[in-house]
Scaffold this motif. Structure first.
Motif, PDB file in Angstrom:
ATOM      1  N   LEU A 106     -50.747 -70.665 -70.462  1.00 16.88           N
ATOM      2  CA  LEU A 106     -49.407 -71.088 -70.061  1.00 16.88           C
ATOM      3  C   LEU A 106     -49.005 -70.414 -68.740  1.00 16.88           C
ATOM      4  O   LEU A 106     -48.401 -71.040 -67.866  1.00 16.88           O
ATOM      5  N   VAL A 107     -49.350 -69.133 -68.605  1.00 15.41           N
ATOM      6  CA  VAL A 107     -49.100 -68.422 -67.350  1.00 15.41           C
ATOM      7  C   VAL A 107     -49.870 -69.098 -66.216  1.00 15.41           C
ATOM      8  O   VAL A 107     -49.344 -69.340 -65.120  1.00 15.41           O
ATOM      9  N   VAL A 108     -51.142 -69.409 -66.479  1.00 20.67           N
ATOM     10  CA  VAL A 108     -51.986 -70.045 -65.459  1.00 20.67           C
ATOM     11  C   VAL A 108     -51.399 -71.389 -65.041  1.00 20.67           C
ATOM     12  O   VAL A 108     -51.311 -71.708 -63.846  1.00 20.67           O
ATOM     13  N   LEU A 109     -50.987 -72.189 -66.029  1.00 18.16           N
ATOM     14  CA  LEU A 109     -50.420 -73.506 -65.729  1.00 18.16           C
ATOM     15  C   LEU A 109     -49.201 -73.388 -64.817  1.00 18.16           C
ATOM     16  O   LEU A 109     -49.083 -74.119 -63.818  1.00 18.16           O
ATOM     17  N   CYS A 110     -48.307 -72.475 -65.139  1.00 12.71           N
ATOM     18  CA  CYS A 110     -47.055 -72.364 -64.378  1.00 12.71           C
ATOM     19  C   CYS A 110     -47.292 -71.840 -62.972  1.00 12.71           C
ATOM     20  O   CYS A 110     -46.726 -72.358 -61.999  1.00 12.71           O
ATOM     21  N   PHE A 111     -48.141 -70.834 -62.836  1.00 13.30           N
ATOM     22  CA  PHE A 111     -48.381 -70.295 -61.496  1.00 13.30           C
ATOM     23  C   PHE A 111     -49.323 -71.187 -60.693  1.00 13.30           C
ATOM     24  O   PHE A 111     -49.285 -71.160 -59.452  1.00 13.30           O
ATOM     25  N   VAL A 125     -58.437 -66.954 -58.181  1.00  8.35           N
ATOM     26  CA  VAL A 125     -58.046 -65.546 -58.048  1.00  8.35           C
ATOM     27  C   VAL A 125     -56.534 -65.407 -58.198  1.00  8.35           C
ATOM     28  O   VAL A 125     -56.036 -64.471 -58.849  1.00  8.35           O
ATOM     29  N   TRP A 126     -55.789 -66.327 -57.609  1.00  8.25           N
ATOM     30  CA  TRP A 126     -54.321 -66.336 -57.734  1.00  8.25           C
ATOM     31  C   TRP A 126     -53.921 -66.393 -59.211  1.00  8.25           C
ATOM     32  O   TRP A 126     -53.050 -65.639 -59.657  1.00  8.25           O
ATOM     33  N   SER A 127     -54.556 -67.276 -59.968  1.00  9.65           N
ATOM     34  CA  SER A 127     -54.183 -67.421 -61.381  1.00  9.65           C
ATOM     35  C   SER A 127     -54.537 -66.180 -62.184  1.00  9.65           C
ATOM     36  O   SER A 127     -53.779 -65.748 -63.051  1.00  9.65           O
ATOM     37  N   ILE A 128     -55.698 -65.586 -61.891  1.00 10.11           N
ATOM     38  CA  ILE A 128     -56.097 -64.356 -62.590  1.00 10.11           C
ATOM     39  C   ILE A 128     -55.111 -63.231 -62.286  1.00 10.11           C
ATOM     40  O   ILE A 128     -54.707 -62.466 -63.179  1.00 10.11           O
ATOM     41  N   PHE A 129     -54.722 -63.124 -61.025  1.00  8.71           N
ATOM     42  CA  PHE A 129     -53.763 -62.098 -60.617  1.00  8.71           C
ATOM     43  C   PHE A 129     -52.483 -62.206 -61.438  1.00  8.71           C
ATOM     44  O   PHE A 129     -51.965 -61.198 -61.944  1.00  8.71           O
ATOM     45  N   TRP A 130     -51.966 -63.416 -61.614  1.00 17.44           N
ATOM     46  CA  TRP A 130     -50.700 -63.573 -62.323  1.00 17.44           C
ATOM     47  C   TRP A 130     -50.849 -63.383 -63.836  1.00 17.44           C
ATOM     48  O   TRP A 130     -49.898 -62.974 -64.504  1.00 17.44           O
ATOM     49  N   VAL A 182     -52.809 -61.044 -65.051  1.00 16.66           N
ATOM     50  CA  VAL A 182     -52.762 -59.581 -65.129  1.00 16.66           C
ATOM     51  C   VAL A 182     -51.322 -59.080 -64.978  1.00 16.66           C
ATOM     52  O   VAL A 182     -50.870 -58.211 -65.733  1.00 16.66           O
ATOM     53  N   VAL A 183     -50.595 -59.637 -64.011  1.00 17.31           N
ATOM     54  CA  VAL A 183     -49.202 -59.243 -63.799  1.00 17.31           C
ATOM     55  C   VAL A 183     -48.375 -59.531 -65.051  1.00 17.31           C
ATOM     56  O   VAL A 183     -47.589 -58.698 -65.513  1.00 17.31           O
ATOM     57  N   ALA A 184     -48.559 -60.738 -65.613  1.00 22.87           N
ATOM     58  CA  ALA A 184     -47.769 -61.127 -66.783  1.00 22.87           C
ATOM     59  C   ALA A 184     -48.057 -60.229 -67.984  1.00 22.87           C
ATOM     60  O   ALA A 184     -47.159 -59.916 -68.769  1.00 22.87           O
ATOM     61  N   HIS A 212     -48.882 -57.071 -67.891  1.00 24.75           N
ATOM     62  CA  HIS A 212     -48.372 -55.711 -67.682  1.00 24.75           C
ATOM     63  C   HIS A 212     -46.894 -55.660 -67.326  1.00 24.75           C
ATOM     64  O   HIS A 212     -46.300 -54.574 -67.330  1.00 24.75           O
ATOM     65  N   TYR A 213     -46.290 -56.810 -67.028  1.00 23.08           N
ATOM     66  CA  TYR A 213     -44.881 -56.830 -66.639  1.00 23.08           C
ATOM     67  C   TYR A 213     -44.077 -57.413 -67.789  1.00 23.08           C
ATOM     68  O   TYR A 213     -44.019 -58.625 -67.995  1.00 23.08           O
ATOM     69  N   LYS A 214     -43.448 -56.548 -68.570  1.00 23.99           N
ATOM     70  CA  LYS A 214     -42.829 -56.949 -69.826  1.00 23.99           C
ATOM     71  C   LYS A 214     -41.757 -58.024 -69.717  1.00 23.99           C
ATOM     72  O   LYS A 214     -41.619 -58.845 -70.627  1.00 23.99           O
ATOM     73  N   PRO A 215     -40.939 -58.066 -68.637  1.00 20.98           N
ATOM     74  CA  PRO A 215     -39.952 -59.147 -68.547  1.00 20.98           C
ATOM     75  C   PRO A 215     -40.557 -60.550 -68.604  1.00 20.98           C
ATOM     76  O   PRO A 215     -39.870 -61.499 -68.978  1.00 20.98           O
ATOM     77  N   LEU A 216     -41.843 -60.668 -68.251  1.00 16.08           N
ATOM     78  CA  LEU A 216     -42.497 -61.977 -68.310  1.00 16.08           C
ATOM     79  C   LEU A 216     -43.009 -62.308 -69.713  1.00 16.08           C
ATOM     80  O   LEU A 216     -43.343 -63.460 -69.991  1.00 16.08           O
ATOM     81  N   HIS A 217     -43.083 -61.308 -70.572  1.00 12.71           N
ATOM     82  CA  HIS A 217     -43.617 -61.536 -71.920  1.00 12.71           C
ATOM     83  C   HIS A 217     -42.789 -62.569 -72.681  1.00 12.71           C
ATOM     84  O   HIS A 217     -43.332 -63.451 -73.341  1.00 12.71           O
ATOM     85  N   ARG A 218     -41.485 -62.432 -72.608  1.00 14.38           N
ATOM     86  CA  ARG A 218     -40.611 -63.331 -73.367  1.00 14.38           C
ATOM     87  C   ARG A 218     -40.668 -64.761 -72.820  1.00 14.38           C
ATOM     88  O   ARG A 218     -40.641 -65.727 -73.572  1.00 14.38           O
ATOM     89  N   ILE A 219     -40.780 -64.871 -71.507  1.00 14.70           N
ATOM     90  CA  ILE A 219     -40.809 -66.201 -70.879  1.00 14.70           C
ATOM     91  C   ILE A 219     -42.087 -66.950 -71.259  1.00 14.70           C
ATOM     92  O   ILE A 219     -42.051 -68.133 -71.605  1.00 14.70           O
TER      93      ILE A 219
END
Length: 336
Positions: free
Chosen positions: A276-281, A313-318, A320-322, A324-331
């Motif tokens: 889902l993170v990959v799709l959105c980014f 690479v862009w998708s993998i980066f995001w 990893v960010v998602a 480790h970045y807790k505010p993105l967990h809920r989204i």
């Protein structure tokens, strides 16, 4: 893309599916693009039907799926508008910021994956049409699965969506949701059969069926992709559905093999769990980032393997960010 008990190779299959989505949107080699389109969207809707276990109240199903699917949709739409402003400032020295933001705002409300508004010329919102379609499809399907009329209702809805798309395109990817319901139902009804037959002989048969279906629907590179669920286009409905099903079986079998490959398997699982993170980014970069302007600045060539690698690479980066970045967990319902 749910909180069900994880099955590793299903997450790996989702990883292969979302990578295929990214490659399929490159548009540089027709054969490869056609192959991606023959299975990648059916795979996600079929798997979406695997883990539907019980009917829920209307309020419960709407709330649950809205949090899971509409929150990322809204986040991505807002991110596209923000990045568009930044790109306008950087590359177009201001450009038409107000017009571009308004255009994406309307696109967000219209929610079309591929086709534009026939009246107002509102452009598509891109790959996140899937979120709108899946939300509506799951809400509707909640009231028919497990009943004796599930098959005729799902087939009828597919027919309505398919025919409606030829007649008049309407907002919110509603026709796409109608056609997706049949794939969800097929996944729900065949889950136990599929998962209990993950053996080489069955995979070979499925590969043969997929190849035959693709031969008749995907080898005419001059006309169109074999199937585009975003715009309810099916070059041959029975073969597209059968090919999508067979292709999904093959991908699941390959995924079960990848699951045994140590760290590689673990990486694919993590990537697929966060598809889902990959799709959105991916939608964000596809719609708002001017790769044609950016890549030459670092000596890379647009619309080649260079761009494909950058997008992956862009998708993998995001991811990893998602993680480790807790505010993105809920989204995004991130799973590390």
């Amino acid at each position: 893309m749910s909180t069900h008990e994880r099955i590793g190779y299903i997450d790996i299959a989702k990883a292969i599916g979302i990578i295929s989505v990214i490659i399929g949107h490159m548009w540089w080699y027709q054969p490869e693009m056609n192959l991606m389109y023959s299975f990648h969207m059916p795979l996600f809707f079929l798997i979406g039907g695997f883990f539907i276990k019980r009917r829920k109240s209307f309020k419960e199903i709407v709330h649950q799926k809205a949090v899971r699917l509409l929150s990322p949709y809204i986040f991505t739409c807002a991110a596209i508008m923000l990045v568009t402003v930044l790109m306008d400032l950087f590359f177009a020295k201001g450009g038409n910021i107000a017009g571009d933001v308004w255009g994406w705002f309307l696109a967000s409300l219209y929610g079309s994956g591929s086709l534009t508004s026939p009246v107002f010329n509102i452009h598509p919102i891109g790959p996140i049409w899937f979120l709108l379609a899946m939300f509506q499809a799951l809400v509707i399907y909640n009231f028919v699965f497990g009943t004796r009329w599930a098959w005729p209702v799902c087939i009828a809805l597919f027919a309505i969506g398919y025919a409606g798309a030829q007649w008049a395109w309407i907002p919110l990817s509603i026709w796409g949701a109608f056609t997706a319901i049949l794939f969800i139902h097929i996944g729900h009804e065949t889950k136990n059969i599929i998962l209990s037959h993950m053996k080489l002989p069955y995979a070979i048969v499925a590969l043969g069926i997929w190849a035959v279906c693709f031969m008749y629907t995907g080898l005419n590179f001059e006309i169109d992709v074999p199937m585009s669920m975003a715009r309810c286009y099916y070059s041959n409905v029975p073969l597209n559905i059968l090919g999508g099903f067979a292709g999904t079986f093959v991908i699941l079998y390959v995924s079960k093999w990848i699951e045994k490959c140590g760290k590689i398997g673990s990486w694919f699982e993590t990537y697929g769990r966060n598809s889902l993170v990959v799709l959105c980014f991916h939608t964000l970069e596809l719609e708002a980032i001017p790769w044609d302007d950016l890549l030459p600045l670092v000596g890379l060539t647009p619309m080649t393997i260079d761009e494909t690698i950058c997008k992956l690479v862009w998708s993998i980066f995001w991811v990893v960010v998602a993680i480790h970045y807790k505010p993105l967990h809920r989204i995004f319902g991130v799973v590390d």
